[in-house]
Motif scaffolding. Structure first.
Motif, PDB file in Angstrom:
ATOM      1  N   HIS A 133      47.578  37.660  41.616  1.00  0.00           N
ATOM      2  CA  HIS A 133      46.727  37.697  40.376  1.00  0.00           C
ATOM      3  C   HIS A 133      47.059  36.779  39.414  1.00  0.00           C
ATOM      4  CE1 HIS A 133      48.976  41.641  39.206  1.00  0.00           C
ATOM      5  NE2 HIS A 133      49.430  40.731  38.720  1.00  0.00           N
TER       6      HIS A 133
ATOM      7  N   HIS B 176      56.086  40.024  40.400  1.00  0.00           N
ATOM      8  CA  HIS B 176      55.117  41.149  40.072  1.00  0.00           C
ATOM      9  C   HIS B 176      55.851  42.460  39.986  1.00  0.00           C
ATOM     10  CE1 HIS B 176      51.866  43.224  38.543  1.00  0.00           C
ATOM     11  NE2 HIS B 176      52.166  44.215  39.546  1.00  0.00           N
TER      12      HIS B 176
ATOM     13  N   SER C  82      42.280  40.758  43.639  1.00  0.00           N
ATOM     14  CA  SER C  82      41.389  41.323  42.281  1.00  0.00           C
ATOM     15  C   SER C  82      41.410  42.881  42.727  1.00  0.00           C
ATOM     16  CB  SER C  82      40.095  40.641  42.139  1.00  0.00           C
ATOM     17  OG  SER C  82      39.394  41.219  41.313  1.00  0.00           O
TER      18      SER C  82
ATOM     19  N   TYR D 259      52.283  49.182  45.883  1.00  0.00           N
ATOM     20  CA  TYR D 259      51.180  48.414  45.427  1.00  0.00           C
ATOM     21  C   TYR D 259      51.856  47.104  44.962  1.00  0.00           C
ATOM     22  CZ  TYR D 259      46.767  51.106  45.720  1.00  0.00           C
ATOM     23  OH  TYR D 259      45.910  51.491  46.238  1.00  0.00           O
ATOM     24  N   SER D 260      52.981  47.295  44.139  1.00  0.00           N
ATOM     25  CA  SER D 260      53.441  46.297  43.287  1.00  0.00           C
ATOM     26  C   SER D 260      53.780  45.067  44.259  1.00  0.00           C
ATOM     27  CB  SER D 260      54.684  46.530  42.536  1.00  0.00           C
ATOM     28  OG  SER D 260      55.861  46.594  43.635  1.00  0.00           O
TER      29      SER D 260
ATOM     30  N   ALA E 261      42.204  41.229  35.519  1.00  0.00           N
ATOM     31  CA  ALA E 261      42.319  41.434  37.158  1.00  0.00           C
ATOM     32  C   ALA E 261      41.041  41.078  37.610  1.00  0.00           C
ATOM     33  CB  ALA E 261      42.603  42.858  37.559  1.00  0.00           C
TER      34      ALA E 261
ATOM     35  N   THR F 273      43.108  45.029  44.942  1.00  0.00           N
ATOM     36  CA  THR F 273      44.540  45.377  44.713  1.00  0.00           C
ATOM     37  C   THR F 273      45.119  45.716  43.350  1.00  0.00           C
ATOM     38  OG1 THR F 273      45.621  43.261  45.179  1.00  0.00           O
ATOM     39  CG2 THR F 273      45.242  44.862  47.030  1.00  0.00           C
ATOM     40  N   THR F 274      44.781  44.524  42.406  1.00  0.00           N
ATOM     41  CA  THR F 274      45.238  44.716  41.167  1.00  0.00           C
ATOM     42  C   THR F 274      44.726  45.900  40.436  1.00  0.00           C
ATOM     43  OG1 THR F 274      45.906  42.425  41.364  1.00  0.00           O
ATOM     44  CG2 THR F 274      45.630  43.343  39.110  1.00  0.00           C
TER      45      THR F 274
ATOM     46  N   VAL G 286      50.014  42.480  45.049  1.00  0.00           N
ATOM     47  CA  VAL G 286      49.226  42.031  44.186  1.00  0.00           C
ATOM     48  C   VAL G 286      49.496  40.570  43.557  1.00  0.00           C
ATOM     49  CG1 VAL G 286      48.341  44.210  43.379  1.00  0.00           C
ATOM     50  CG2 VAL G 286      50.518  43.152  42.219  1.00  0.00           C
ATOM     51  N   TRP G 287      50.387  40.034  43.974  1.00  0.00           N
ATOM     52  CA  TRP G 287      51.134  38.775  43.016  1.00  0.00           C
ATOM     53  C   TRP G 287      50.083  37.664  42.787  1.00  0.00           C
ATOM     54  CZ3 TRP G 287      51.409  39.330  48.601  1.00  0.00           C
ATOM     55  CH2 TRP G 287      51.270  38.189  49.503  1.00  0.00           C
TER      56      TRP G 287
END
Ligand code: HEM
Ligand SMILES: [Cu+2]
Lengths: 206, 646
Positions: free
Chosen positions: B327, B278, B343, B320-321, B396, B345-346, B324-325
């Motif tokens: 998702h 991600h 969901s 953030y990147s 998401a 965080t994405t 979120v993995w």
């Protein structure tokens, strides 16, 4: 490449040249990447510790004596490495060489006991293919061991350069960088000591 | 491995490739020898440590990879154009979507952007070079060798076929035997070294080599986006390194990280892969955001709106990147609580991204907009990227994702973000900075044709895929039945794909055409630019970039100087001798040894791997003992290059 050289006599030698300063900063950042690398290995190991399949449990085979010897050797080597850099700051090449060689000796000793330990585990029927847990163990601890091995070669190369050229801004930056690397390995070992060995033994016996 | 399995045989497409490879090689050998170009190639390119040349080499390689990945794509689209087609068999199809995805992300998008970063960032910050020019060459060669290793799998040994995500146990020895998957592991591993080194190199460059006066909050937005990207690289790539190494151990030495035997965990692979994967998505999107920011501000003749908001939103996105993995595998048994967290965080990433979009719009608002080709690509980006972003938010929603997951809806989504974001960004950046690299602009009229052909083709290709996905067409299938009713939309999609292929050819033609006929630039300021890279007097900056390091007093320094009519003219007394690093053949040789190492591991020939390894270490030692302090460019030479009389 900019080329500002600093001539303030209080600046340590390794920080006198622009290249030296840049390299040291770059190496700190590289260590940041190494932290990410070891963190990933630790996470992997933690997830897999109880997945022993039909093999022995990790803590079952750990031995306190070997562990303490290894830890003692490595921690002492970090200390002597610090002394070496201290001598370098005093422009004492002999002192630097002496303490660094002692550091290397201690590092070799560490490796000797680590390899003995690995052989012992393999003899007891635990190798990298025994179970997920042992895969995690060998790769995490082995990566640290491989780093120590690499460090020994690297320090040796740098010492040869110091012997040939004396202490210059370039060689002293190299010595300083290898010392950072060496201390870093020490820190990683402390984590291995706790997260792998202590927790493994507590979990098994406690 | 038996010898008769060494070369891939039995498929006319492969024979065609064999023939074209041999012919191209022969052609190159002949041309180089006939026109005595070998020495030129070696001294000007293979041994160079000049960031601008390395950047150009990155971009050239990336364009070649775009071609390779594009051919893969068209082969797939051809197979899918009609139901029950017999053009490719299932195994071949699997190989092609694997190489397509891997090449596009790892060997096309990332190197393209890193190439542009190489060319532009040192110029934008007023530096003579990067912090570690030699290391920069090492980065390039490891990337290049990794890419080549991955590419030859096509004709030697066979391509990987487990998808660019290489999920276990599909990628294990049992289900993916043979060298294919090893190519994936070693190609990515070797190229990954180069990427990490680039990350460190440019982070230090941007932190330490800025011209006097250029504080962090006076840096151009592209430099900012590069800085943030480098930080992501430094934390994300070690994760990939470990993941690939663990899978290699599983395949080579029988460890049990991801296997089902020995109580390994296949989901561990999925987690590690996307923990890198991600952030990787943002490694290829943030620099593109930076490019658009430069272009939109230049061609609106306005300072970027909300400069600080842009920076903070980028930093947020970077943070953030890493959060979120999950998702990417909502449907793979994480449980409702975990899915809900990821969901949310994405979706949160949409907020800073939205901030950026509005900032671009406000930059244009009341600006004097010039519709040049780079600007067209930037406008096209905004429109199409929003489509990708909105469908991303739909994906998401974990519960809804059970419907879309692994359908063409997802395929369409990530192409909308990757193509409209990254590829449009690469094209825009290439055209915008083309005069800096080659001394002339690409033809604008042909360029507009490329833009419209590509953008229309892109929408014709991917818009129908949203509907195919909603209609239940799964991704990664090599054919479908007549009754499914997916035929017509697939045909439309394929036609759109070919339209993009034509656009690519027109782009290449434009390069040729402009090389022959374009008017040469006489100043360094081809677009009436705002940032320092446009301030060099000659169209293409000399190898030392700036004869005199500029001093910066604020954002858009060069622009404000021009407005005030106060652009400094260099005089002879400004010139001092300049220190530069020497060229070196070692990075190239080290890269070659990496190739030997990788090839050995791919085929499990340990002697060869060891040989390569010794070579790599040997070159490292050689370099360590080499004391090369570079050289000085004399005042006379600088005066002559800058055409200043004494
Ligand atoms: C607006 C922000 C974005 C959101 C909310 C988002 C969301 C998602 C989600 C939820 C998935 C997983 C879908 C599934 O497996 O069912 C996904 C997949 C994907 N996304 Fe995004 N995304 C965004 C931006 C991007 C960007 C900027 C890129 C690339 C430049 C990108 C590239 C991809 C790729 C390549 C996949 C495919 C994964 C696979 O092979 O399974 N996304 N995205
Ligand atoms: Cu993601």
């Amino acid at each position: 490449m900019a080329h500002a050289e600093t001539h303030d006599p209080n600046t340590p030698l390794e920080y006198r040249s622009e290249v030296g300063r840049l390299n040291i900063l770059g190496f700190w950042i590289f260590l940041g990447a190494e932290v990410a690398l070891f963190a990933t290995l630790f996470a992997t190991y933690m997830v897999l510790t109880h997945r022993i399949a039909d093999g022995p449990a990790l803590g079952e085979l750990f031995e306190v004596k070997s562990l303490l010897i290894q830890t003692f050797l490595l921690l002492t080597s970090s200390f002597t490495c610090g002394l070496a850099v201290h001598e370098m700051r005093r422009h004492n090449v002999k002192g630097l060489m002496l303490w660094m060689i002692i550091t290397l000796g201690l590092g070799l000793g560490f490796l000797y006991f680590e390899i003995q330990e690995f052989l012992h585990f393999i003899h007891e029927g635990a190798n990298i293919g025994t179970s997920a847990a042992w895969s995690g163990f060998f790769v995490l601890v082995g990566t640290h061991g491989a780093h120590v091995t690499f460090g020994i070669f690297w320090v040796t190369m740098v010492l040869i350069q110091v012997a040939k050229r004396g202490l210059t801004p370039a060689t002293s930056a190299k010595v300083f960088i290898t010392s950072l690397y060496w201390h870093f390995l020490d820190v990683v070992w402390i984590f291995i000591f706790t997260a792998v060995y202590l927790m493994g033994m507590v979990m098994h016996h406690g | 491995m038996k010898w008769d399995e060494f070369f891939v045989t039995g498929d006319p497409l492969i024979y065609g490739a064999d023939v074209s490879i041999v012919l191209t090689m022969a052609g190159i050998l002949f041309y180089m020898t006939r026109y005595k170009k070998w020495k030129w190639l070696w001294t000007e390119w293979l041994t160079t440590v000049d960031h601008k040349k390395l950047g150009i080499m990155y971009i050239v390689s990336a364009v070649l990879m775009l071609f390779r990945g594009g051919v893969d794509a068209l082969l797939m689209r051809t197979q899918l154009a009609v139901p029950e087609a017999k053009f490719l068999d299932s195994q071949h199809y699997n190989e092609i979507f694997t190489t397509h995805g891997t090449i596009m992300i790892i060997f096309m998008a990332m190197p393209f952007l890193i190439g542009i970063i190489n060319v532009v960032v040192p110029l934008q910050i007023g530096a003579r070079d990067v912090a570690y020019p030699y290391l920069n060459a090492v980065s390039f060669w490891t990337f290049f060798i990794g890419a080549m290793l991955f590419n030859i799998s096509f004709v030697i040994g066979g391509s990987p076929s487990a998808g660019w995500t290489s999920y276990m146990p599909l990628a294990s020895n049992e289900l993916s035997p043979g060298p294919g998957q090893n190519y994936y592991l070693w190609g990515l591993q070797i190229a990954g070294i180069g990427t990490l080194l680039t990350g460190i190199n440019f982070l230090v460059t941007i932190l330490k080599m800025r011209a006097p006066g250029m504080t962090l909050f006076r840096m151009p937005m592209f430099t900012w986006s590069s800085l943030v990207t480098m930080v992501i690289i430094i934390f994300a790539f070690p994760i990939l390194t470990v993941a690939l190494a663990l899978m290699s151990f599983d395949r080579l030495f029988g460890s049990h990280f991801f296997t089902l035997q020995g109580e390994g965990m296949d989901m561990l692979w999925a987690n590690l892969f996307w923990l890198w994967g991600h952030p990787e998505v943002y490694i290829v999107i943030l620099p593109a955001f930076g490019i658009f920011s430069e272009i939109i501000s230049t061609f609106s003749k306005k300072t970027l709106f909300g400069y600080k908001a842009m920076i903070w939103s980028m930093l947020l996105i970077a943070g953030y990147s890493f959060l979120v993995w999950v998702h990417h595998f909502f449907t793979m048994g994480s449980g409702a609580a975990v899915n809900s967290v990821f969901s949310i965080t994405t979706m949160a990433i949409g907020i800073p991204t939205g901030v950026k979009i509005f900032n671009w719009l406000f930059t244009m608002y009341r600006g004097k907009i010039q519709f040049t080709t780079p600007m067209l690509w930037s406008l096209g980006f905004i429109v199409n990227f929003v489509v990708g972003g909105v469908t991303g938010v739909m994906l998401a929603m974990a519960a809804a994702d059970y419907q879309y997951h692994n359908t063409y809806f997802l395929v369409s989504h990530f192409h909308y973000v990757l193509i409209a974001g990254t590829v449009f960004g690469c094209f825009a950046g290439l055209i915008y900075w083309y005069p800096k690299m080659f001394g002339y602009k690409l033809n604008e009229r042909i360029g507009k044709w490329v833009f419209w052909l590509f953008t229309i083709g892109f929408n014709v290709c991917f818009m129908p895929q949203y509907f195919l996905g909603l209609d239940g067409m799964p991704r990664r299938v090599y054919t479908y039945s007549e009754e499914s009713g997916w035929g017509p939309l697939n045909m439309v999609s394929t036609l759109g794909g070919f339209m993009m292929g034509i656009a690519f050819l027109v782009l290449v033609y434009n390069m040729y055409y402009s090389f022959r006929f374009a008017k040469r630039e006489t100043t360094g300021d081809a677009w009436d630019g705002r940032t320092l890279e446009w301030s060099t007097p000659s169209a293409m900056p000399p190898f030392y970039n700036f004869a005199k390091i500029p001093e910066v007093t604020g954002l858009d320094h060069f622009w404000r100087q021009k407005q005030a009519g106060k652009v400094e003219k260099l005089t002879a007394k400004d010139i001092k001798k300049i220190h530069m690093p020497s060229n070196s053949g070692v990075p190239f040789i080290m890269g070659s040894f990496f190739f030997v190492l990788g090839f050995g591991f791919v085929f499990d020939w340990m002697w060869m791997a060891i040989l390569g390894g010794i070579g790599v270490i040997g070159t490292l030692i050689y370099r360590s003992f080499e004391y090369d302090d570079g050289y000085y460019v004399s005042v006379e030479e600088v005066l002559e290059t800058e055409k200043i009389s004494k």
